[in-house]
Design an enzyme around this catalytic site. Structure first.
Site, PDB file in Angstrom:
ATOM      1  N   HIS A  71       0.107  -5.736 -11.626  1.00  0.00           N
ATOM      2  CA  HIS A  71       0.701  -5.405 -12.932  1.00  0.00           C
ATOM      3  C   HIS A  71       2.227  -5.273 -12.868  1.00  0.00           C
ATOM      4  CE1 HIS A  71       0.530  -0.680 -12.584  1.00  0.00           C
ATOM      5  NE2 HIS A  71       1.091  -1.232 -11.564  1.00  0.00           N
TER       6      HIS A  71
ATOM      7  N   GLY B   1       0.797  -1.242   0.000  1.00  0.00           N
ATOM      8  CA  GLY B   1       0.000   0.000   0.000  1.00  0.00           C
ATOM      9  C   GLY B   1       0.818   1.275   0.000  1.00  0.00           C
TER      10      GLY B   1
ATOM     11  N   ASP C 115       6.619  -9.207   4.023  1.00  0.00           N
ATOM     12  CA  ASP C 115       6.842  -9.585   2.628  1.00  0.00           C
ATOM     13  C   ASP C 115       5.552 -10.203   2.097  1.00  0.00           C
ATOM     14  OD1 ASP C 115       7.556 -10.682   0.246  1.00  0.00           O
ATOM     15  OD2 ASP C 115       9.409 -11.601   0.979  1.00  0.00           O
TER      16      ASP C 115
ATOM     17  N   LYS D 132      -4.087  -2.876  -5.017  1.00  0.00           N
ATOM     18  CA  LYS D 132      -4.310  -1.772  -5.966  1.00  0.00           C
ATOM     19  C   LYS D 132      -3.014  -1.497  -6.731  1.00  0.00           C
ATOM     20  CE  LYS D 132      -5.271   3.187  -6.020  1.00  0.00           C
ATOM     21  NZ  LYS D 132      -4.017   3.780  -5.566  1.00  0.00           N
TER      22      LYS D 132
HETATM   23  C1  SAM Z   1       3.179   0.024  -7.614  1.00  0.00           C
HETATM   24  S1  SAM Z   1       3.487   0.177  -5.937  1.00  0.00           S
HETATM   25  C2  SAM Z   1       1.945  -0.081  -5.180  1.00  0.00           C
HETATM   26  C3  SAM Z   1       1.075   1.081  -5.138  1.00  0.00           C
HETATM   27  C4  SAM Z   1       0.008   1.141  -4.103  1.00  0.00           C
HETATM   28  N1  SAM Z   1      -0.746  -0.082  -3.956  1.00  0.00           N
HETATM   29  C5  SAM Z   1      -0.915   2.285  -4.472  1.00  0.00           C
HETATM   30  O1  SAM Z   1      -1.941   2.051  -5.100  1.00  0.00           O
HETATM   31  O2  SAM Z   1      -0.539   3.434  -4.196  1.00  0.00           O
HETATM   32  C6  SAM Z   1       4.234  -1.364  -5.593  1.00  0.00           C
HETATM   33  C7  SAM Z   1       4.605  -1.491  -4.135  1.00  0.00           C
HETATM   34  O3  SAM Z   1       4.996  -2.850  -3.865  1.00  0.00           O
HETATM   35  C8  SAM Z   1       5.865  -2.811  -2.780  1.00  0.00           C
HETATM   36  N2  SAM Z   1       6.543  -4.115  -2.703  1.00  0.00           N
HETATM   37  C9  SAM Z   1       7.498  -4.599  -3.519  1.00  0.00           C
HETATM   38  N3  SAM Z   1       7.889  -5.829  -3.104  1.00  0.00           N
HETATM   39  C10 SAM Z   1       7.153  -6.123  -1.997  1.00  0.00           C
HETATM   40  C11 SAM Z   1       7.103  -7.231  -1.121  1.00  0.00           C
HETATM   41  N4  SAM Z   1       7.875  -8.306  -1.316  1.00  0.00           N
HETATM   42  N5  SAM Z   1       6.238  -7.201  -0.079  1.00  0.00           N
HETATM   43  C12 SAM Z   1       5.441  -6.120   0.121  1.00  0.00           C
HETATM   44  N6  SAM Z   1       5.426  -5.037  -0.698  1.00  0.00           N
HETATM   45  C13 SAM Z   1       6.289  -5.029  -1.731  1.00  0.00           C
HETATM   46  C14 SAM Z   1       6.775  -1.650  -3.122  1.00  0.00           C
HETATM   47  O4  SAM Z   1       7.463  -1.145  -1.996  1.00  0.00           O
HETATM   48  C15 SAM Z   1       5.803  -0.640  -3.727  1.00  0.00           C
HETATM   49  O5  SAM Z   1       5.374   0.318  -2.786  1.00  0.00           O
END
Ligand code: SAM
Length: 364
Positions: free
Chosen positions: A269, A213, A251, A265
């Site tokens: 993708h 998030g 994670d 959200k």
């Molecule tokens: C595209 S952003 C998500 C945007 C958010 N859901 C929004 O709508 O504003 C992708 C997110 O995935 C998180 N992320 C990446 N690997 C992750 C993991 N293994 N566990 C949890 N979050 C992770 C990143 O830190 C990043 O904030």
């Protein structure tokens, strides 16, 4: 020697002329992107806003502090940007051609105090950054290379590190910062619209975990509209400190804390299909049965031509953006159905399409 068979009927004169014009357009569209980048870097939308929302060319040149001899060149730049739908133009009998903002350029005005305004400067600057453009220039080489799975993106293959990774800053700190701001600007836009047009997906929920998030902007918007929902934000440790009080450093591949509903959200993708299945499996474990209101809410692009050619083209360009720079992809309904089934879900419903995005409920 036998004549080679024709693969298509020779085009008419008119078709050939149209074909050449289309070839010009498609070969030169990068100049529209660069003109947009230039407008953002010069601060043209903000200058027009500060000039009262409409301006003529001499006033714009003065507001931007440009040398006077650049006026004819600025006219040419603005002419292309108006034709491309980035600004509006009008005519004033006294002052000549005028330029004003439209909804697109309004999003590029700095410092607007409005709930639905999300400043898009860094989305533009990241998508036309040298690193992204260089990666896209290697596409043909990338296709020809015999790379072993998991396939690196053209970005990763060229620059040696993945995008939005802890190592991206080692490649270029400024790029990493611009990309993170650009992604946040992209992701935060339209949350107000989603709540206004599709609020029923949150009504009746007692608890929600917003997976990945980010800084919690989405969770805060949901809690503001539905204060009774207990909302957690799951994020990586290095991001979670920016989230609201209920941020959890976890994670997503290992554990999703239990809640009546889980929100993904603009998360799926970013991942390939195998990773999406792993994420969805964790989400399924976190929610109760369908009868108890358990569901995963997905807000993501749902590819398809039903929204008309302009929205569809925008979706396909976003898919190319993911292809060139990440391991992710945009998905159509069949692609989503496949990963839902593999992750053990029994049913899903596309609740609504809002712009290029779809709101999907997935049931255990
Ligand atoms: C595209 S952003 C998500 C945007 C958010 N859901 C929004 O709508 O504003 C992708 C997110 O995935 C998180 N992320 C990446 N690997 C992750 C993991 N293994 N566990 C949890 N979050 C992770 C990143 O830190 C990043 O904030």
């Amino acid at each position: 020697m036998a004549a080679r068979s024709q693969t298509m009927v020779v085009p008419t004169d008119a078709q050939l002329l149209k074909a050449q014009a289309d070839l010009w357009r498609h070969s030169l569209y990068y100049l529209t992107s660069m003109a947009l980048k230039c407008a953002v870097e010069l601060g043209i939308p903000t200058a027009i806003h500060n000039l009262g929302g409409t301006t003529n060319l001499p006033d714009l040149v003065a507001a931007l502090s440009l040398p006077a001899n650049k006026l004819p060149h600025l006219r040419r730049l603005m002419r292309l940007l108006v034709t491309s739908g980035i600004f509006e133009s009008g005519n004033n009998n006294l002052t000549g051609e005028t330029y004003c903002l439209n909804p697109l350029s309004w999003l590029l005005v700095e410092g607007v105090e409005a709930e639905d305004h999300t400043y898009q400067k860094y989305f533009v600057l990241s998508t036309v950054s040298k690193h992204y453009v260089d990666a896209s220039l290697t596409l043909a080489d990338w296709f020809k290379k015999d790379l072993s799975p998991p396939l690196p993106s053209p970005f990763e293959e060229l620059h040696g590190v993945p995008l939005l990774h802890e190592k991206t800053a080692e490649l270029d700190e400024e790029l990493d910062a611009i990309v993170r701001e650009g992604v946040a600007a992209h992701d935060n836009l339209a949350m107000g619209t989603i709540i206004r047009e599709c609020g029923e997906i949150f009504k009746g929920l007692q608890s929600l975990t917003d997976c990945s998030g980010a800084d919690g902007t989405t969770a805060r918007a949901i809690m503001k509209a539905y204060p009774h929902i207990k909302c957690n934000v799951l994020e990586q440790p290095q991001v979670v400190h920016t989230a609201p009080t209920d941020g959890l450093a976890l994670d997503i591949f290992k554990f999703v804390p239990p809640a009546q509903a889980v929100l993904l959200k603009l998360v799926l993708h970013f991942w390939n299909d195998d990773d999406c299945v792993k994420i969805l499996e964790q989400c399924r474990k976190a929610i109760p049965s369908r009868e108890e209101g358990g569901k995963v809410i997905i807000i993501d692009t749902v590819l398809g031509p039903s929204l008309g050619p302009i929205m569809h083209e925008a979706q396909l360009l976003l898919d190319m953006l993911m292809f060139v720079n990440t391991h992710g992809r945009q998905r159509d309904e069949n692609d989503f159905r496949e990963i839902f089934t593999k992750a053990g879900f029994s049913d899903y419903k596309i609740v609504k399409k809002i712009g290029a995005r779809g709101i999907i409920e997935v049931y255990p």
